[in-house]
Design an enzyme around this catalytic site. Structure first.
Site, PDB file in Angstrom:
ATOM      1  N   ASP A  46      39.365  38.396  40.353  1.00 11.48           N
ATOM      2  CA  ASP A  46      38.941  38.628  40.673  1.00 11.48           C
ATOM      3  C   ASP A  46      39.701  40.603  40.703  1.00 11.48           C
ATOM      4  O   ASP A  46      40.622  40.160  39.660  1.00 11.48           O
ATOM      5  CB  ASP A  46      39.400  38.858  42.733  1.00 11.48           C
ATOM      6  CG  ASP A  46      38.830  38.581  43.870  1.00 11.48           C
ATOM      7  OD1 ASP A  46      38.416  38.104  44.902  1.00 11.48           O
ATOM      8  OD2 ASP A  46      38.645  40.805  43.643  1.00 11.48           O
TER       9      ASP A  46
HETATM   10  C1  GLC Z   1      37.509  42.173  45.720  1.00 18.54           C
HETATM   11  C2  GLC Z   1      36.833  41.041  46.512  1.00 18.54           C
HETATM   12  C3  GLC Z   1      35.815  40.306  45.368  1.00 18.54           C
HETATM   13  C4  GLC Z   1      34.957  40.961  44.578  1.00 18.54           C
HETATM   14  C5  GLC Z   1      35.394  42.011  43.872  1.00 18.54           C
HETATM   15  C6  GLC Z   1      34.735  43.312  43.807  1.00 18.54           C
HETATM   16  O1  GLC Z   1      38.970  42.435  45.786  1.00 18.54           O
HETATM   17  O2  GLC Z   1      38.056  40.066  46.812  1.00 18.54           O
HETATM   18  O3  GLC Z   1      35.031  39.207  46.337  1.00 18.54           O
HETATM   19  O4  GLC Z   1      33.769  40.909  44.232  1.00 18.54           O
HETATM   20  O5  GLC Z   1      36.748  42.679  44.589  1.00 18.54           O
HETATM   21  O6  GLC Z   1      34.665  43.604  44.343  1.00 18.54           O
END
Ligand code: GLC
Length: 712
Positions: free
Chosen positions: A269
């Site tokens: 993430d």
């Molecule tokens: C965010 C979220 C995740 C998302 C990623 C990209 O922090 O936790 O669900 O896909 O970053 O935006």
């Protein structure tokens, strides 16, 4: 993956330098203000993927996609000018729609209509693919039973089985029959794993999950997503009982790959690799990179830890080249599967946006849950109606968080009602001030209050510690009641709000969630009986915040305190009933359904027969005993009455949503075999234990209609 492709991957790998290999494991932000900088990095082979988000809070960002020509030019540089000529894979959070806004996932799960869910994700995939997106960071399948957590909106609710069915529908919708076909995009099952267990519903917080609970509650949806062929998996920010997932070889390799058989690639993430420092398990970013790659985390999202340190780590012997090669091969496999080598450039697709809006309407209508109705609904279009409340004229809030679609063309609840009502009998007070409301509601018989919560208090980093309906909204209902009016509440929200203090002032409660572009029409059509409500909540509604966590698949305690299934002699709390406001799987209709004649084809079966694939077939008759044709979701729950480990009082193992006309009876059958009756035991093995199982079939988890079967 076929042998021919594996051969191509091996040939590519053999020609790549370590730098180029690391480039494939690096995802960078597509910053529209630094296109030349991005081109330079791509040209140097430093980039494997672009993410179209400007912050870790993409769900709250307004993001403008670049022109397709810009993306194709950058892709051309990757293919023709970078050292290895490997195409980029472009990723974005397509969570519940791309241009067409669908209801939030928690709402779509409450439709219990997986066919419609699949169609919704298919529509989103076609729209995203047409704009140069190859990969969506969805579905989010974190089981969650804490509505204080803002991200519950993105989930399919509190049940592992429903979340698993949702995962399958979303993966099939995104990836289609063929992942490389035009209009298909790669799915990303997230957030692996246990994010929904964040302590106190506080986003990003620690979790405490035993292996027993992990395997029986949080892992099942990922098992289903992997079985459905999800191309990628995203690691979660959280730890599981003290071990951050991003650095856990047990989670990312032993469980996800060896046990679940996942063959795609994993991505962290946002900056989850770097955050290992904050979690106190890494000294510096180099250490973060070392822990993550050795755990089996393939691609690093935007914190450049791999890009900056993997080469050094390999040269220092702290990371094997084989680990890097494995990660690169997994990424290349998915790039081949998406078809990027054959057709790296995006051509606009002929997208049927009107069809997509119709799907958005259908699933919005089927997601809406009728929680209460004292007979006031459906409304007659000649009734004297006053509409009030903060959601009456709202457009953006109805879209929910994690929404990229345009909302300006969203028909508001007010507009939609006006289209149906005779204008003479319709008054609208857009003020939320009770005094101003009084002036408008004088000649009304019925007051519709369109209320709820802003999308800004839902989604990522937006948890609440008080989920009651706001006092000023309850005041509107009290005011209307004081004037002797019938009060209909339409609640637009991203989570199940605590309604005990508000409920007495409403004659009807329609829970419309954040329902997307077509929410207004769907709400109005249900209010006036053009559509018969059929939603069933995918998550328990607590009476008050203090009851959280409260969920249906709870195991029985040793003392009579479990209030979920009826008040017992000892209360959970001295100041609140133990039962939920509305239970899992609950939702009313304008008609009524009678469940009768529950049967099973056989009363008992040996464990060997069960293991050999034989199933119990439990059937029930469902009769529409009311005045409206309507859809009903019959739900099948089991209870393992005596087992080695404590099991839930109810576990959902099947559901069927069927249209039943007035007076009609339909026989609904559920097949229960080894997979349905088993659980992961104390040793982590999937097992069915001999003994009695109670099988419940009914309109929600509290149903008492049951039959007992025996495995001997
Ligand atoms: C965010 C979220 C995740 C998302 C990623 C990209 O922090 O936790 O669900 O896909 O970053 O935006």
């Amino acid at each position: 993956m076929n042998g021919e492709t594996e051969k191509k991957i091996d040939e590519l790998l053999a020609l790549m330098t370590l730098k180029e290999k690391i480039g494939q494991l690096n995802q960078i932000i597509f910053d529209i203000h630094d296109i030349d900088g991005i081109k330079e990095k791509v040209r140097n082979g430093e980039v494997g993927s672009l993410i179209f988000a400007v912050s870790a809070f993409a769900g709250h960002d307004e993001y403008q996609m670049p022109e397709l020509s810009v993306l194709n030019e950058i892709q051309r540089i990757a293919v023709e000018e970078s050292p290895s000529g490997i195409p980029l894979i472009n990723g974005r959070d397509v969570i519940h729609g791309y241009k067409t806004g669908f209801p939030i996932p928690l709402a779509m799960a409450s439709s219990f209509n997986m066919e419609l869910v699949e169609k919704s994700y298919r529509a989103a995939a076609e729209e995203a693919a047409s704009e140069g997106i190859h990969w969506s960071f969805a579905p989010m399948i974190d089981v969650s039973n804490d509505p204080r957590w803002g991200r519950i909106i993105e989930s399919a609710g509190e049940d592992p089985y429903l979340s698993g069915q949702y995962a399958v529908a979303a993966v099939k919708g995104f990836q289609g029959e063929q992942l490389s076909a035009p209009g298909s995009i790669a799915a990303c099952a997230k957030h692996y794993i246990g994010y929904g267990a964040s302590e106190g519903g506080r986003d990003y917080h620690r979790t405490e999950i035993s292996d027993y609970t992990l395997r029986n509650k949080y892992l099942p949806p990922f098992r289903e997503a992997v079985k459905a062929g999800a191309a990628t998996v995203m690691t979660s920010f959280n730890d599981v009982s003290g071990q951050p997932v991003a650095s856990s070889r047990y989670m990312l390799t032993d469980l996800l790959r060896s046990e679940l058989g996942f063959r795609g690639f994993t991505i962290s993430d946002w900056e989850a690799v770097k955050q290992l420092m904050r979690q106190g398990v890494a000294e510096d970013r180099k250490d973060c990179a070392c822990l993550a790659i050795n755990a089996g985390l393939d691609m690093d999202m935007v914190d450049l830890c791999y890009s900056d340190f993997l080469e050094e780590l390999v040269n220092d012997g702290k990371v094997d080249m084989a680990a890097v090669d494995e990660a690169v091969k997994r990424v290349l496999r998915i790039k081949f599967a998406v078809g990027l080598f054959e057709h790296p450039y995006t051509k606009k697709l002929d997208v049927d946006y009107d069809k997509h809006m119709r799907i958005a309407y259908e699933i919005a209508a089927e997601s809406i849950v009728l929680l209460k109705n004292n007979g006031v609904l459906p409304l007659c279009k000649n009734s004297n109606i006053c509409l009030a409340g903060c959601m009456s004229d709202e457009q953006k809030a109805l879209m929910g968080s994690w929404s990229s679609p345009e909302y300006e063309n969203t028909v508001t609840i007010k507009n939609a009602i006006e289209k149906i009502c005779n204008t003479g009998s319709f008054g609208c007070c857009l003020s939320s001030v009770p005094y101003e409301l009084q002036q408008t509601l004088r000649n009304a018989d019925i007051v519709i209050l369109a209320i709820g919560e802003s999308e800004k208090v839902t989604g990522e980093a937006r948890s609440l510690c008080y989920i009651e309906l706001p006092e000023d909204q309850i005041k509107l209902a009290k005011t209307a009641k004081r004037f002797g009016k019938k009060v209909v509440g339409v609640i637009c929200s991203g989570r199940p709000m605590a309604l005990e203090s508000a409920e007495p002032y409403f004659d009807a409660l329609l829970y419309a969630w954040h329902g997307g572009n077509m929410a207004g029409e769907a709400i109005a059509d249900i209010l006036f009986g053009r559509v018969c409500p059929s939603g069933k909540t995918a998550v328990t509604f607590p009476r008050r915040t203090g009851q959280v966590p409260i969920y249906y698949n709870v195991s029985s305690s040793g003392r009579p305190v479990n209030g979920y299934y009826g008040e017992e002699e000892i209360n959970n709390y001295e100041d609140c009933l133990g039962s939920p406001m509305y239970p899992f799987g609950y939702g009313l209709s304008y008609t009524t359904f009678k469940y009768s004649d529950i049967k099973c084809n056989i009363a008992e079966m040996s464990l060997e027969e069960l293991r050999g694939g034989k199933c119990f077939e439990v059937s029930i008759d469902v009769t529409n005993t009311g005045k409206y044709d309507g859809k009903e979701t019959a739900q099948c729950y089991i209870r393992d009455t005596v087992s080695d480990m404590m099991r839930p009082i109810r576990e959902l193992k099947g559901f069927k949503k069927v249209m039943i006309k007035c007076g009609e009876t339909k026989k609904i059958i559920f097949r229960l075999g080894f997979d349905e009756l088993g659980y992961y035991d104390r040793y982590g093995a999937f097992a069915v234990e001999r003994g009695l199982f109670e099988i419940f079939i009914g309109p929600n988890c509290l149903t008492g209609t049951k039959i007992t079967i025996c495995v001997d």
